[in-house]
Design an enzyme around this catalytic site. Structure first.
Site, mmCIF file in Angstrom:
data_model
loop_
_atom_site.group_PDB
_atom_site.id
_atom_site.type_symbol
_atom_site.label_atom_id
_atom_site.label_comp_id
_atom_site.label_asym_id
_atom_site.label_seq_id
_atom_site.Cartn_x
_atom_site.Cartn_y
_atom_site.Cartn_z
ATOM 1 N N LYS A 153 -2.407 -1.649 -3.666
ATOM 2 C CA LYS A 153 -3.272 -0.476 -3.555
ATOM 3 C C LYS A 153 -2.445 0.791 -3.665
ATOM 4 O O LYS A 153 -1.423 0.871 -2.981
ATOM 5 C CB LYS A 153 -3.970 -0.531 -2.194
ATOM 6 C CG LYS A 153 -4.875 0.635 -1.933
ATOM 7 C CD LYS A 153 -5.437 0.524 -0.547
ATOM 8 C CE LYS A 153 -6.224 1.794 -0.285
ATOM 9 N NZ LYS A 153 -6.602 1.923 1.076
ATOM 10 N N LYS A 174 0.859 -1.187 0.000
ATOM 11 C CA LYS A 174 0.000 0.000 0.000
ATOM 12 C C LYS A 174 0.892 1.232 0.000
ATOM 13 O O LYS A 174 1.747 1.396 0.869
ATOM 14 C CB LYS A 174 -0.891 -0.029 1.240
ATOM 15 C CG LYS A 174 -1.823 1.174 1.351
ATOM 16 C CD LYS A 174 -2.761 1.009 2.535
ATOM 17 C CE LYS A 174 -3.640 2.213 2.719
ATOM 18 N NZ LYS A 174 -4.504 2.078 3.915
#
Ligand code: PBG
Ligand code: ZN
Length: 327
Positions: free
Chosen positions: A250, A197
């Site tokens: 992400k 992320k």
């Protein structure tokens, strides 16, 4: 001048829709999707999120109807984000047995037992400073946060969650949560790690939706530097070793290369989070009539799958499922 004698003519296999269908490599299905849901303890009617047209914060009383809707469309499940009435320095609302996510889990499973219910497991919506864990001065204290993640995950498990999805990018979060869940008797509860992320500007609209903007500083000391891909491999491999069941990358669009790299290097199922800023850009351009929303969205989703994603978390999920079901 004579033309070359062409042996290879790829256009032969593009001649009409039938042959194009026959040789298509990638496909989309509603079951590829997970729909993010924001449940707000402080409201009694749905409130639109200004920067995300079509997305709402919903009250607890609407959770059942959302899961019935996703289930009827063939969407695999939802991921819950909670906006609690009270925040504090450590985010204790995250492990309150009567917390908003705990209640939402119960409502969702009651309304639609076959729907898969996932809990985003973090603290930024629960802390009064908006960071993803406990502070030590102006730093997030990694190991103190791990202890709280164990409590939060066990609390969601007791409420009946189907999968835990830690999103805070703490070192050792998968090992800590696995140990916590196992010792509490939840050995079969899977963990989907937000393994890779990035500290991304694309999360902007989400922070309005979830009321989780940090009150000072940013998340760059725990989320990844967008410049790095070798580090993405390191993060992914650590989570594999720690026992993650699914790995997530992400954001999505700007990180397609990362999805592919991680997919090729591991044998776990892969998820991608098509985040709030990606959604907002498409919606804004579509509202202006500058792009064909349906075609752009379906092309993007297909591209996530082509890049290696097995699962897609997206605010477009309801629309995509309707389009696929109508086709
Ligand atoms: C919480 C969390 C965030 C998102 C998912 N979980 C925000 C953040 O890290 O600031 C972003 C989702 C989106 O932008 O759609 N840790
Ligand atoms: Zn967080």
């Amino acid at each position: 001048m004579s033309l070359p004698d062409l042996i290879h003519r790829p256009r032969r296999l593009r001649k009409n829709p039938t042959i194009r269908n026959m040789v298509r490599e990638t496909s989309l299905s509603p079951s590829d999707f997970i729909y993010p849901v924001f449940v707000d303890e402080t409201i009694t009617e749905a409130v639109p999120v200004a920067s995300m047209p079509g997305v709402f914060r919903i009250p607890l009383s609407d959770v059942g109807s959302i899961t019935k809707k996703t289930a009827s469309l063939g969407i695999s499940g939802i991921i819950l984000f909670g906006i609690p009435a009270k925040k504090d320095a450590v985010g204790s609302g995250g492990w309150d047995a009567n917390g908003i996510v705990q209640k939402a889990i119960q409502e969702a499973k009651k309304a639609s037992p076959e729907s898969y219910v996932i809990a985003d497991t973090c603290f930024c919506e629960y802390t009064d400073h908006g960071h993803c864990g406990v502070l030590d001065g102006h730093e997030v204290d990694n190991d103190a946060t791990l202890a709280n993640l164990q409590k939060e995950a066990i609390s969601y498990a007791k409420a009946g969650i189907d999968m835990i999805a830690p999103s805070g990018m703490m070192d050792g979060m998968i090992a800590a949560i696995r140990t916590g869940l196992d010792s509490a008797g939840f050995k079969d509860l899977p963990i989907m790690s937000y393994a890779v992320k990035y500290a991304s500007a694309y999360f902007g609209p989400f922070r309005d939706a979830a009321d989780s903007t940090p009150s000072f500083g940013d998340r760059a000391s725990y989320q990844m530097d967008p410049a790095n891909s070798r580090e993405a491999m390191r993060e992914a491999m650590l989570d594999v070793e720690e026992g993650a069941d699914i790995l997530m990358v992400k954001p999505g669009l700007a990180y397609m290369d990362i999805i592919r790299t991680v997919k090729d290097a591991t044998d776990l199922p892969m998820a991608v989070y098509n985040v709030s800023g990606e959604y907002a850009m498409v919606k804004a351009a579509a509202e202006k009539g500058w792009i064909d929303e349906k075609r752009v969205v379906l092309e993007t989703m297909l591209s996530f799958k082509r890049a290696g994603a097995d699962l897609i978390l997206s605010y477009h999920a309801l629309d995509v499922a309707r389009w696929l079901n109508d086709a």
